[in-house]
Design an enzyme around this catalytic site. Sequence first.
Site, PDB file in Angstrom:
ATOM      1  N   LYS A  32      92.163-106.936  -0.789  1.00 48.33           N
ATOM      2  CA  LYS A  32      91.315-107.479   0.342  1.00 48.33           C
ATOM      3  C   LYS A  32      91.420-106.215   1.452  1.00 48.33           C
ATOM      4  O   LYS A  32      92.184-105.547   1.523  1.00 48.33           O
ATOM      5  CB  LYS A  32      91.960-108.731   0.434  1.00 48.33           C
ATOM      6  CG  LYS A  32      93.442-108.551   1.131  1.00 48.33           C
ATOM      7  CD  LYS A  32      93.989-110.073   0.978  1.00 48.33           C
ATOM      8  CE  LYS A  32      95.502-110.011   1.620  1.00 48.33           C
ATOM      9  NZ  LYS A  32      96.030-111.153   1.701  1.00 48.33           N
ATOM     10  N   TYR A 241      95.763 -92.533  31.838  1.00 48.49           N
ATOM     11  CA  TYR A 241      95.497 -93.648  32.737  1.00 48.49           C
ATOM     12  C   TYR A 241      96.764 -94.503  33.566  1.00 48.49           C
ATOM     13  O   TYR A 241      97.636 -94.704  32.810  1.00 48.49           O
ATOM     14  CB  TYR A 241      94.822 -95.251  31.999  1.00 48.49           C
ATOM     15  CG  TYR A 241      93.554 -94.924  31.385  1.00 48.49           C
ATOM     16  CD1 TYR A 241      92.231 -94.864  32.682  1.00 48.49           C
ATOM     17  CD2 TYR A 241      93.168 -94.987  30.152  1.00 48.49           C
ATOM     18  CE1 TYR A 241      91.175 -94.600  32.060  1.00 48.49           C
ATOM     19  CE2 TYR A 241      91.704 -94.708  29.989  1.00 48.49           C
ATOM     20  CZ  TYR A 241      90.730 -94.588  30.688  1.00 48.49           C
ATOM     21  OH  TYR A 241      89.492 -94.520  30.435  1.00 48.49           O
TER      22      TYR A 241
HETATM   23  C1  LIG Z   1      97.375-111.091   0.964  1.00 46.33           C
HETATM   24  C2  LIG Z   1      97.842-111.851  -0.270  1.00 46.33           C
HETATM   25  C3  LIG Z   1      98.545-111.387  -1.490  1.00 46.33           C
HETATM   26  C4  LIG Z   1      99.339-109.991  -1.298  1.00 46.33           C
HETATM   27  O1  LIG Z   1     100.320-110.254  -0.224  1.00 46.33           O
HETATM   28  P1  LIG Z   1     101.362-108.931  -0.222  1.00 46.33           P
HETATM   29  O2  LIG Z   1     102.356-109.571   0.784  1.00 46.33           O
HETATM   30  O3  LIG Z   1     100.406-107.919   0.575  1.00 46.33           O
HETATM   31  O4  LIG Z   1     101.734-108.480  -1.457  1.00 46.33           O
HETATM   32  C5  LIG Z   1      98.842-112.329  -2.296  1.00 46.33           C
HETATM   33  N1  LIG Z   1      98.365-113.666  -2.496  1.00 46.33           N
HETATM   34  C6  LIG Z   1      97.591-114.182  -1.458  1.00 46.33           C
HETATM   35  C7  LIG Z   1      96.917-115.427  -1.623  1.00 46.33           C
HETATM   36  C8  LIG Z   1      97.307-113.231  -0.212  1.00 46.33           C
HETATM   37  O5  LIG Z   1      96.506-113.800   0.849  1.00 46.33           O
END
Ligand SMILES: *Cc1c(COP(=O)(O)O)cnc(C)c1O
Length: 345
Positions: A32, A241
């Site tokens: 993702k 800045y």
């Molecule tokens: C993002 C996510 C994962 C992966 O999580 P990590 O901590 O990056 O391994 C797995 N399951 C769900 C439902 C997620 O949203």
Amino acid sequence: MNPVLTIDLNAICANWRSLDQASRAECGAVVKANAYGLGAAQVARALATEGARKFFVVLASEAAALRPHLPENAEIWVFSGYMPGDAADFKASGARPLLNSPAQLAAFRKDFPDAPYGLDIDSGMARLGFEPAALASLAFASPPLRPALLTSHLACADTPGHAMNATQLASFSLLTAAMPMVPKSLAASAGIALGAAFHFDVLRPGIALYTGDFAGGTLPVQAELPIIQTRQLLPGQPVGYGAIWAASRPSRIATLAGGYADGVFRSLKGLNLYCGRTPCPVVGRISMDLIGVDITDLGEIPDSLTLIGPQQSPGDIAALAGTISYEVLTALGARYNRVYRGAKG
Ligand SMILES: *Cc1c(COP(=O)(O)O)cnc(C)c1O
């Protein structure tokens, strides 16, 4: 010259292989958010060559974008389930939703009567998934349900001693007991580290692949920010800045192409960039596109300095910023040239 993010696909594959080999469960891969900013197409293609067959994204649109990069027999699972407007992306990608509610289930079965799907179950995190009562009501569904995967997510897996872990494990086991033949998945990266009891049939690591933050893992990412120009400052001369920092000795200050739009959070305090092993402190305010770095102690002026690498992990930067490595990686932004090493297939 852009900032450069070098992504070692072989190291990501090696991280995946270690997790896969250390468990009886099948290891999937969470890609993702553009594989946490590292490039979903490149990462997923490499992992598919390595043998991964279950890929997880959040949105149907992410699944549709990923589909052309994966072999036919690779499954793409969508955590958000089935939402209004998703039909075209599911049709194009053949992705499988992890349905979160009776309404999502009804809508998906209506639009895709024969397509595989999974069910996500809320075992206590109160974020996504079927609540226990809604799940119980499915026992009477007609035609009977045939989910291809049952998932849930742990709220406190990064705290091994937390009571929620055992509570959610028991709850997930109980809530899925009526469907013993359906593959189950509970553990993301931190859940995998909790031990085999949490593994079930499918592992869902994300961050562990991208930071190598587990026993035997390797960091697959290096971020380099190029030096645009340097200045010789006299004691008392300020930088940046707000003029919040001034030289206390004759100083050479490098101005680098990278700022908070590139994931160098403005709130970072005490950040160093590296020239080889030599730390060079960031001085003055972090701007959107630029930072000042004190390179007085370097013998020569290099072309660039290292933000992320063996000297400084995403977790190290996260600790300085009061956040987590996930946010550091996903904040790196679109201006880096992403350079891939070890690409196969
Ligand atoms: C993002 C996510 C994962 C992966 O999580 P990590 O901590 O990056 O391994 C797995 N399951 C769900 C439902 C997620 O949203």
